[in-house]
Motif scaffolding. Sequence first.
Motif, PDB file in Angstrom:
ATOM      1  N   ARG A 165      61.662  54.869  21.937  1.00 42.76           N
ATOM      2  CA  ARG A 165      61.563  55.562  20.652  1.00 42.76           C
ATOM      3  C   ARG A 165      60.355  55.045  19.890  1.00 42.76           C
ATOM      4  N   GLY A 166      59.700  55.925  19.192  1.00 45.60           N
ATOM      5  CA  GLY A 166      58.562  55.499  18.388  1.00 45.60           C
ATOM      6  C   GLY A 166      58.522  56.327  17.125  1.00 45.60           C
ATOM      7  N   PHE A 167      57.770  55.858  16.137  1.00 51.29           N
ATOM      8  CA  PHE A 167      57.668  56.606  14.890  1.00 51.29           C
ATOM      9  C   PHE A 167      56.253  57.143  14.762  1.00 51.29           C
ATOM     10  N   GLY A 168      56.129  58.437  14.522  1.00 49.42           N
ATOM     11  CA  GLY A 168      54.807  59.057  14.412  1.00 49.42           C
ATOM     12  C   GLY A 168      54.610  59.711  13.059  1.00 49.42           C
ATOM     13  N   ILE A 169      53.373  59.604  12.538  1.00 46.53           N
ATOM     14  CA  ILE A 169      53.029  60.258  11.270  1.00 46.53           C
ATOM     15  C   ILE A 169      51.750  61.047  11.483  1.00 46.53           C
ATOM     16  N   ASP A 170      51.772  62.298  11.059  1.00 43.51           N
ATOM     17  CA  ASP A 170      50.635  63.194  11.252  1.00 43.51           C
ATOM     18  C   ASP A 170      50.055  63.534   9.880  1.00 43.51           C
ATOM     19  N   ILE A 171      48.825  63.086   9.643  1.00 43.63           N
ATOM     20  CA  ILE A 171      48.190  63.356   8.343  1.00 43.63           C
ATOM     21  C   ILE A 171      47.319  64.599   8.474  1.00 43.63           C
ATOM     22  N   GLY A 172      47.680  65.642   7.763  1.00 44.29           N
ATOM     23  CA  GLY A 172      46.923  66.892   7.838  1.00 44.29           C
ATOM     24  C   GLY A 172      46.288  67.225   6.496  1.00 44.29           C
ATOM     25  N   GLY A 173      45.533  68.308   6.477  1.00 42.33           N
ATOM     26  CA  GLY A 173      44.854  68.729   5.261  1.00 42.33           C
ATOM     27  C   GLY A 173      45.828  69.147   4.179  1.00 42.33           C
ATOM     28  N   SER A 174      47.016  69.680   4.568  1.00 41.64           N
ATOM     29  CA  SER A 174      47.945  70.137   3.531  1.00 41.64           C
ATOM     30  C   SER A 174      49.222  69.316   3.462  1.00 41.64           C
ATOM     31  N   GLY A 175      49.653  68.724   4.572  1.00 39.93           N
ATOM     32  CA  GLY A 175      50.886  67.948   4.531  1.00 39.93           C
ATOM     33  C   GLY A 175      50.825  66.688   5.379  1.00 39.93           C
ATOM     34  N   ILE A 176      51.661  65.715   5.013  1.00 37.78           N
ATOM     35  CA  ILE A 176      51.790  64.488   5.807  1.00 37.78           C
ATOM     36  C   ILE A 176      53.232  64.473   6.305  1.00 37.78           C
ATOM     37  N   LYS A 177      53.384  64.431   7.653  1.00 33.03           N
ATOM     38  CA  LYS A 177      54.716  64.579   8.240  1.00 33.03           C
ATOM     39  C   LYS A 177      55.024  63.395   9.134  1.00 33.03           C
ATOM     40  N   GLY A 178      56.258  62.943   9.117  1.00 30.25           N
ATOM     41  CA  GLY A 178      56.613  61.823   9.977  1.00 30.25           C
ATOM     42  C   GLY A 178      58.022  61.952  10.500  1.00 30.25           C
ATOM     43  N   ALA A 179      58.255  61.393  11.684  1.00 29.64           N
ATOM     44  CA  ALA A 179      59.604  61.424  12.257  1.00 29.64           C
ATOM     45  C   ALA A 179      59.713  60.389  13.367  1.00 29.64           C
ATOM     46  N   LEU A 180      60.952  60.055  13.662  1.00 31.42           N
ATOM     47  CA  LEU A 180      61.263  59.212  14.799  1.00 31.42           C
ATOM     48  C   LEU A 180      61.271  60.119  16.036  1.00 31.42           C
ATOM     49  N   ALA A 199      53.425  68.297  17.715  1.00 34.21           N
ATOM     50  CA  ALA A 199      52.668  67.592  18.749  1.00 34.21           C
ATOM     51  C   ALA A 199      51.997  66.330  18.202  1.00 34.21           C
ATOM     52  N   GLY A 200      51.424  66.416  16.997  1.00 35.04           N
ATOM     53  CA  GLY A 200      50.730  65.256  16.419  1.00 35.04           C
ATOM     54  C   GLY A 200      51.687  64.087  16.191  1.00 35.04           C
ATOM     55  N   ILE A 201      52.883  64.404  15.704  1.00 36.48           N
ATOM     56  CA  ILE A 201      53.879  63.355  15.446  1.00 36.48           C
ATOM     57  C   ILE A 201      54.289  62.693  16.767  1.00 36.48           C
ATOM     58  N   VAL A 202      54.533  63.526  17.774  1.00 35.00           N
ATOM     59  CA  VAL A 202      54.987  62.996  19.076  1.00 35.00           C
ATOM     60  C   VAL A 202      53.890  62.135  19.710  1.00 35.00           C
ATOM     61  N   GLY A 203      52.635  62.611  19.666  1.00 36.28           N
ATOM     62  CA  GLY A 203      51.529  61.837  20.240  1.00 36.28           C
ATOM     63  C   GLY A 203      51.310  60.532  19.494  1.00 36.28           C
ATOM     64  N   ALA A 204      51.457  60.563  18.182  1.00 39.39           N
ATOM     65  CA  ALA A 204      51.283  59.346  17.381  1.00 39.39           C
ATOM     66  C   ALA A 204      52.373  58.330  17.719  1.00 39.39           C
ATOM     67  N   ALA A 205      53.596  58.824  17.887  1.00 40.63           N
ATOM     68  CA  ALA A 205      54.704  57.922  18.227  1.00 40.63           C
ATOM     69  C   ALA A 205      54.469  57.286  19.597  1.00 40.63           C
ATOM     70  N   ALA A 206      53.944  58.072  20.535  1.00 37.60           N
ATOM     71  CA  ALA A 206      53.650  57.528  21.872  1.00 37.60           C
ATOM     72  C   ALA A 206      52.569  56.464  21.773  1.00 37.60           C
ATOM     73  N   ALA A 207      51.546  56.716  20.947  1.00 34.90           N
ATOM     74  CA  ALA A 207      50.455  55.747  20.780  1.00 34.90           C
ATOM     75  C   ALA A 207      50.968  54.458  20.147  1.00 34.90           C
ATOM     76  N   ALA A 208      51.946  54.586  19.245  1.00 40.29           N
ATOM     77  CA  ALA A 208      52.491  53.392  18.577  1.00 40.29           C
ATOM     78  C   ALA A 208      53.118  52.447  19.586  1.00 40.29           C
TER      79      ALA A 208
END
Length: 253
Positions: free
Chosen positions: A5-20, A238-247
């Motif tokens: 399990r990992g936690f990912g956060i995706d920073i975009g131009g309009s929203g910042i989203k995060g999830a486990l 996809a951004g959240i999932v990739g970020a969590a994998a990178a973490a």
Amino acid sequence: MTATRGFGIDIGGSGIKGALVDLERGELIGERHRIDTPQPSTPDAVADVVAEIVRMAGWDGPVGVTLPAVVKKGVAHTAANIDHKWIATDADALFAKRLGRGVEDVAMLNDADAAGMAEIRFGDPAARTGVTALLTFGTGIGSAVFHDGHLVPNTEFGHVEVDGHDAEKRAAASVKDNEELTYPQWAKRVHRYLSVLENLIWPDLFIVGGGVSKKAEKWVPLLDIRTPVIVASLQNNAGIVGAAAAAVEGIEH
Ligand code: BGC
């Protein structure tokens, strides 16, 4: 079992989203938290939001964070659609401090690279062989290029010059909205963009993503180019999932 399990956060131009994220399935676990991107989107203001999302989720493990920017060894080098103060900011150090973690527990990477990592891992297996280029159509255009599943980080193909224009200024999804283009009008621009790109890098496969891929049936069939085009399967997450994998697994620099 924390490694799956990992936690990912995706920073975009309009929203910042995060999830486990469940890293065996590539799926979000529980709730996805979203907060509007602060304006101006300075490093400090964004770090406050990132800290708030991690707090809301009650997560105390490693965190992966995407930025819509070139990111090398934790440092942001460009800022096309975020505040210019990001340039030369050590985002890794900033977020680690704000989150009360060591720098080794924060992984920073480009947003499209993160989305691409997720698609390579959890999407169509055809993407894992040969040269695959993922393009995200959102506020700007992001790119991620893979050879046999290995990422070439920080490609910036959203800024390729097409007919005298920065490509994303003509073909990003935000341009479709701002100029009130119909899908066929916008698809023409995307078609032109992808034709230029395929002549530069000769990919075996294009994957198109970003929020606008939810309505793929309205524009993807209008793209009549040499390279096969498929739609990103993880879409907005996809951004959240990739970020969590990178973490959890680290990043290719
Ligand atoms: C940025 C890229 C980013 C893309 C999508 C572009 O303007 O230069 O780094 O990946 O937007 O957010």
